[in-house]
Structures are given as C-alpha cells and as structure tokens.
Scaffold this motif. Structure first.
Motif, PDB file in Angstrom:
ATOM      1  N   PRO A  84      -1.591  -7.626   3.928  1.00  0.00           N
ATOM      2  CA  PRO A  84      -3.276  -6.020   4.207  1.00  0.00           C
ATOM      3  C   PRO A  84      -2.999  -5.104   4.157  1.00  0.00           C
ATOM      4  O   PRO A  84      -1.654  -4.327   4.226  1.00  0.00           O
ATOM      5  CB  PRO A  84      -3.303  -7.145   5.613  1.00  0.00           C
ATOM      6  N   VAL A  85      -3.259  -3.853   3.541  1.00  0.00           N
ATOM      7  CA  VAL A  85      -3.311  -2.699   3.449  1.00  0.00           C
ATOM      8  C   VAL A  85      -2.918  -1.707   4.210  1.00  0.00           C
ATOM      9  O   VAL A  85      -2.285  -0.673   4.903  1.00  0.00           O
ATOM     10  CB  VAL A  85      -4.282  -1.887   2.361  1.00  0.00           C
ATOM     11  N   GLU A  86      -4.020  -2.323   5.394  1.00  0.00           N
ATOM     12  CA  GLU A  86      -3.528  -1.586   6.845  1.00  0.00           C
ATOM     13  C   GLU A  86      -2.461  -1.834   7.840  1.00  0.00           C
ATOM     14  O   GLU A  86      -2.356  -1.758   9.146  1.00  0.00           O
ATOM     15  CB  GLU A  86      -4.684  -1.987   7.674  1.00  0.00           C
ATOM     16  N   GLU A  87      -1.979  -3.515   7.496  1.00  0.00           N
ATOM     17  CA  GLU A  87      -0.528  -3.583   8.225  1.00  0.00           C
ATOM     18  C   GLU A  87       1.126  -2.885   7.856  1.00  0.00           C
ATOM     19  O   GLU A  87       0.822  -2.439   7.113  1.00  0.00           O
ATOM     20  CB  GLU A  87      -0.032  -5.220   7.720  1.00  0.00           C
ATOM     21  N   PRO A  88       1.108  -2.404   8.831  1.00  0.00           N
ATOM     22  CA  PRO A  88       2.683  -1.167   8.939  1.00  0.00           C
ATOM     23  C   PRO A  88       3.488  -1.741   7.948  1.00  0.00           C
ATOM     24  O   PRO A  88       3.927  -3.121   7.939  1.00  0.00           O
ATOM     25  CB  PRO A  88       3.478  -1.293  10.143  1.00  0.00           C
ATOM     26  N   LEU A  89       3.800  -0.566   7.233  1.00  0.00           N
ATOM     27  CA  LEU A  89       4.983  -1.815   5.762  1.00  0.00           C
ATOM     28  C   LEU A  89       6.035  -2.463   6.220  1.00  0.00           C
ATOM     29  O   LEU A  89       6.788  -2.470   5.699  1.00  0.00           O
ATOM     30  CB  LEU A  89       5.511   0.320   5.226  1.00  0.00           C
ATOM     31  N   THR A  90       6.308  -1.839   7.912  1.00  0.00           N
ATOM     32  CA  THR A  90       7.747  -2.332   7.906  1.00  0.00           C
ATOM     33  C   THR A  90       7.218  -3.810   8.540  1.00  0.00           C
ATOM     34  O   THR A  90       8.111  -4.595   7.727  1.00  0.00           O
ATOM     35  CB  THR A  90       8.071  -1.766   9.577  1.00  0.00           C
ATOM     36  N   ASP A  91       6.169  -3.975   9.064  1.00  0.00           N
ATOM     37  CA  ASP A  91       5.781  -5.607   9.002  1.00  0.00           C
ATOM     38  C   ASP A  91       5.608  -6.337   7.461  1.00  0.00           C
ATOM     39  O   ASP A  91       5.932  -7.373   7.670  1.00  0.00           O
ATOM     40  CB  ASP A  91       4.396  -5.923   9.742  1.00  0.00           C
ATOM     41  N   ALA A  92       5.333  -5.794   6.631  1.00  0.00           N
ATOM     42  CA  ALA A  92       5.241  -6.481   4.813  1.00  0.00           C
ATOM     43  C   ALA A  92       6.391  -6.200   4.485  1.00  0.00           C
ATOM     44  O   ALA A  92       6.495  -7.034   3.342  1.00  0.00           O
ATOM     45  CB  ALA A  92       4.110  -5.579   4.496  1.00  0.00           C
ATOM     46  N   VAL A 143       1.941  -0.011  -5.718  1.00  0.00           N
ATOM     47  CA  VAL A 143       1.694  -0.727  -4.641  1.00  0.00           C
ATOM     48  C   VAL A 143       1.739   0.223  -3.142  1.00  0.00           C
ATOM     49  O   VAL A 143       0.613  -0.049  -2.888  1.00  0.00           O
ATOM     50  CB  VAL A 143       2.430  -1.544  -4.602  1.00  0.00           C
ATOM     51  N   LEU A 144       2.214   1.016  -3.726  1.00  0.00           N
ATOM     52  CA  LEU A 144       2.059   2.175  -2.295  1.00  0.00           C
ATOM     53  C   LEU A 144       1.327   3.044  -2.507  1.00  0.00           C
ATOM     54  O   LEU A 144       0.903   3.738  -1.589  1.00  0.00           O
ATOM     55  CB  LEU A 144       3.813   2.352  -2.126  1.00  0.00           C
ATOM     56  N   ALA A 145       1.367   3.569  -3.366  1.00  0.00           N
ATOM     57  CA  ALA A 145      -0.127   4.374  -3.539  1.00  0.00           C
ATOM     58  C   ALA A 145      -1.563   3.365  -3.339  1.00  0.00           C
ATOM     59  O   ALA A 145      -2.188   4.484  -2.049  1.00  0.00           O
ATOM     60  CB  ALA A 145      -0.459   4.592  -5.678  1.00  0.00           C
ATOM     61  N   VAL A 146      -1.415   2.296  -3.385  1.00  0.00           N
ATOM     62  CA  VAL A 146      -2.877   1.176  -2.712  1.00  0.00           C
ATOM     63  C   VAL A 146      -2.330   1.409  -1.190  1.00  0.00           C
ATOM     64  O   VAL A 146      -3.724   2.430  -0.876  1.00  0.00           O
ATOM     65  CB  VAL A 146      -2.412   0.844  -3.243  1.00  0.00           C
ATOM     66  N   ALA A 151      -1.946   9.505  -4.331  1.00  0.00           N
ATOM     67  CA  ALA A 151      -1.424   9.715  -5.728  1.00  0.00           C
ATOM     68  C   ALA A 151      -0.375   8.808  -6.097  1.00  0.00           C
ATOM     69  O   ALA A 151       0.942   8.793  -5.786  1.00  0.00           O
ATOM     70  CB  ALA A 151      -2.168  11.001  -6.767  1.00  0.00           C
ATOM     71  N   ARG A 152      -0.437   7.980  -7.539  1.00  0.00           N
ATOM     72  CA  ARG A 152       0.863   7.473  -7.828  1.00  0.00           C
ATOM     73  C   ARG A 152       1.587   8.678  -8.176  1.00  0.00           C
ATOM     74  O   ARG A 152       2.996   8.499  -8.062  1.00  0.00           O
ATOM     75  CB  ARG A 152       0.735   6.738  -9.228  1.00  0.00           C
ATOM     76  N   ASP A 153       1.388  10.100  -8.402  1.00  0.00           N
ATOM     77  CA  ASP A 153       2.020  10.717  -9.004  1.00  0.00           C
ATOM     78  C   ASP A 153       2.611  12.176  -7.855  1.00  0.00           C
ATOM     79  O   ASP A 153       3.336  12.711  -8.144  1.00  0.00           O
ATOM     80  CB  ASP A 153       1.955  11.555 -10.411  1.00  0.00           C
ATOM     81  N   SER A 154       2.154  11.187  -7.132  1.00  0.00           N
ATOM     82  CA  SER A 154       2.763  12.380  -5.264  1.00  0.00           C
ATOM     83  C   SER A 154       4.202  12.148  -5.518  1.00  0.00           C
ATOM     84  O   SER A 154       5.325  11.157  -5.718  1.00  0.00           O
ATOM     85  CB  SER A 154       1.480  12.087  -4.443  1.00  0.00           C
ATOM     86  N   LEU A 155       4.350  13.683  -4.851  1.00  0.00           N
ATOM     87  CA  LEU A 155       5.934  13.407  -4.256  1.00  0.00           C
ATOM     88  C   LEU A 155       6.017  12.430  -3.512  1.00  0.00           C
ATOM     89  O   LEU A 155       7.534  11.605  -3.174  1.00  0.00           O
ATOM     90  CB  LEU A 155       6.192  14.926  -3.904  1.00  0.00           C
ATOM     91  N   LEU A 200       6.591   7.226   7.635  1.00  0.00           N
ATOM     92  CA  LEU A 200       5.972   8.127   5.765  1.00  0.00           C
ATOM     93  C   LEU A 200       4.672   8.045   5.718  1.00  0.00           C
ATOM     94  O   LEU A 200       4.304   8.032   4.512  1.00  0.00           O
ATOM     95  CB  LEU A 200       7.565   7.466   5.509  1.00  0.00           C
ATOM     96  N   GLN A 201       4.066   6.061   5.314  1.00  0.00           N
ATOM     97  CA  GLN A 201       3.065   6.346   5.103  1.00  0.00           C
ATOM     98  C   GLN A 201       1.640   6.658   5.448  1.00  0.00           C
ATOM     99  O   GLN A 201       1.224   6.565   4.292  1.00  0.00           O
ATOM    100  CB  GLN A 201       3.220   4.016   5.386  1.00  0.00           C
ATOM    101  N   ILE A 202       1.967   6.961   6.300  1.00  0.00           N
ATOM    102  CA  ILE A 202       0.631   7.855   7.447  1.00  0.00           C
ATOM    103  C   ILE A 202       0.229   9.543   6.471  1.00  0.00           C
ATOM    104  O   ILE A 202      -0.535   9.225   5.858  1.00  0.00           O
ATOM    105  CB  ILE A 202       0.683   7.397   8.989  1.00  0.00           C
ATOM    106  N   THR A 203       2.191   9.614   6.788  1.00  0.00           N
ATOM    107  CA  THR A 203       1.926  10.749   5.848  1.00  0.00           C
ATOM    108  C   THR A 203       1.527  11.133   4.785  1.00  0.00           C
ATOM    109  O   THR A 203       1.083  12.365   3.980  1.00  0.00           O
ATOM    110  CB  THR A 203       3.387  10.911   6.346  1.00  0.00           C
ATOM    111  N   ALA A 204       2.160  10.223   3.988  1.00  0.00           N
ATOM    112  CA  ALA A 204       2.131  10.312   2.776  1.00  0.00           C
ATOM    113  C   ALA A 204       0.242  10.027   1.974  1.00  0.00           C
ATOM    114  O   ALA A 204       0.265  10.596   1.048  1.00  0.00           O
ATOM    115  CB  ALA A 204       2.453   8.816   1.798  1.00  0.00           C
TER     116      ALA A 204
END
Length: 214
Positions: A84-92, A143-146, A151-155, A200-204
C-alpha cells in the motif's frame, strides 16, 4: 524476440533457468568453500552442465553470481510495488524479507552469511554487487515516485532510492560479519530507522514547486 504480450519465449525462459541454475550452484559453492577454492569446473559440475555451456553464459567465474545479485533487485522492487502506498516505507521494505523467495534464500543462515562475505571481500564480485545496487536504485525510482507523489527525475526521489539501498547493503554486510548474528529484518529496520527513511519519503513528496519564470 518475445512472445505475445511481452512474455519471454520458451527458449528465453530456458536460458533464464540455466543462468539461475549456474548462479545457485556458484552461490552454494562460494558460500561453502570460498571463492578462491571454487573452480569453474566445480560450478559447471554442480549445475549439471558442460564447461562449454558455462562459458556460453558466463565470461568468467565472477559473472556466475549475476542472476543472484540482479534477482534480489527485481524481487525487492516487485514487493514494494505491491505494498500500500500509505504504508511506511520501512514496513514495506522489511516485509520484502518475509516474501517466500527471500525467506528461502536466507533459510540457511550460515551459508547466506558466508556468501555475503564473499560478495564483499572479492573485488571482482564486489564490483558487480555495486553495479547491482545501482541498478536497484534505478528500478526503485519509479516505485518511490508513486509512493511519494514526487517526479521520477526529482533529486529527492533519487536520494531516497540511494539511501534505501545503502541502508540495506550495510545492514546485510554487518549481519554477515557478526559473531552472533541478529535477525536480518530487524537489523534492516534499525538501519532504515537510523536514516529516517519514512520521514525522507514524506519530505520527498513536499518538494516546493519551482519558482515562476521571470
């Protein structure tokens, strides 16, 4: 050439199976008896193929592990894409370690740890491992962009992918060197928590828009 809908042909699937059989044989031998003590003849024999067939698929001994290295890339990305996109990245990410294929590869703890040490200590294999890590970053970006909405090309997305791969790599290398190894999933969670990848995921996803053109 591929079959309809982009599926590999039967010939290509057989080639992929042979590559994986070679990689599995090499991984077991490198983990059990070490890289230097393992010959190409040993790998070919363990894989049930001729030397001629081995060299048809691998230019050198250190190339035998390539499917193992790149395979882990595909499995992690595929697992993250289903979470799920809303799941914390660490858990995923930690959930990926519980996937059947990952669990199978880590079931023999000592063999897996020996193999990781070989991958880190043999320069030729380490170069390929680093290359696999870069490939993993590139595969992770969409995947992280979603997940972030950036954007995919974002720093920020590319830095997040890099941080994620580095954390996993360091956790696995640390796990392989421990005298009394901790649980690899928990070590990975500690590494991701330390780098605050969930933040970092939220900040991105909150990157401010570019200023209007003058």
């Amino acid at each position: 050439m591929t079959a309809a809908r982009g599926r590999p042909t039967l010939t290509e699937r057989r080639r992929q199976e042979t590559r994986l059989e070679i990689a599995e044989a090499a991984a077991a031998l490198f983990g059990d008896q070490g890289y230097e003590a393992t010959t190409v003849e040993d790998i070919a024999s363990a894989a049930g193929i001729s030397l001629r067939t081995f060299y048809r698929y691998c230019a050198a001994k250190e190339d035998a592990l390539t499917p193992v290295l790149t395979g882990s890339v595909v499995r992690l990305v595929d697992e993250l894409a289903t979470r799920p996109v809303e799941e914390p990245l660490t858990d995923a990410v930690c959930a990926a370690f519980g996937a059947p294929e990952s669990a199978r590869r880590l079931a023999d703890t000592e063999r897996a740890r020996r193999l990781i040490r070989v991958m880190g200590e043999v320069p030729a294999i380490r170069m390929r491992w680093m290359g696999a890590g870069r490939e993993m970053q590139d595969r992770l970006v969409p995947v992280l962009a979603v997940r972030t909405g950036a954007a995919r090309d974002s720093l920020e997305v590319r830095l997040l992918a890099s941080a994620l791969i580095d954390a996993i790599t360091v956790a696995m290398e640390h796990w392989a060197r421990q005298d009394d190894p901790e649980d690899i999933a928990e070590l990975t969670r500690r590494a991701l928590d330390y780098l605050r990848v969930d933040e970092l995921q939220i900040t991105a996803g909150r990157r401010p828009p570019p200023p209007p053109a003058a």
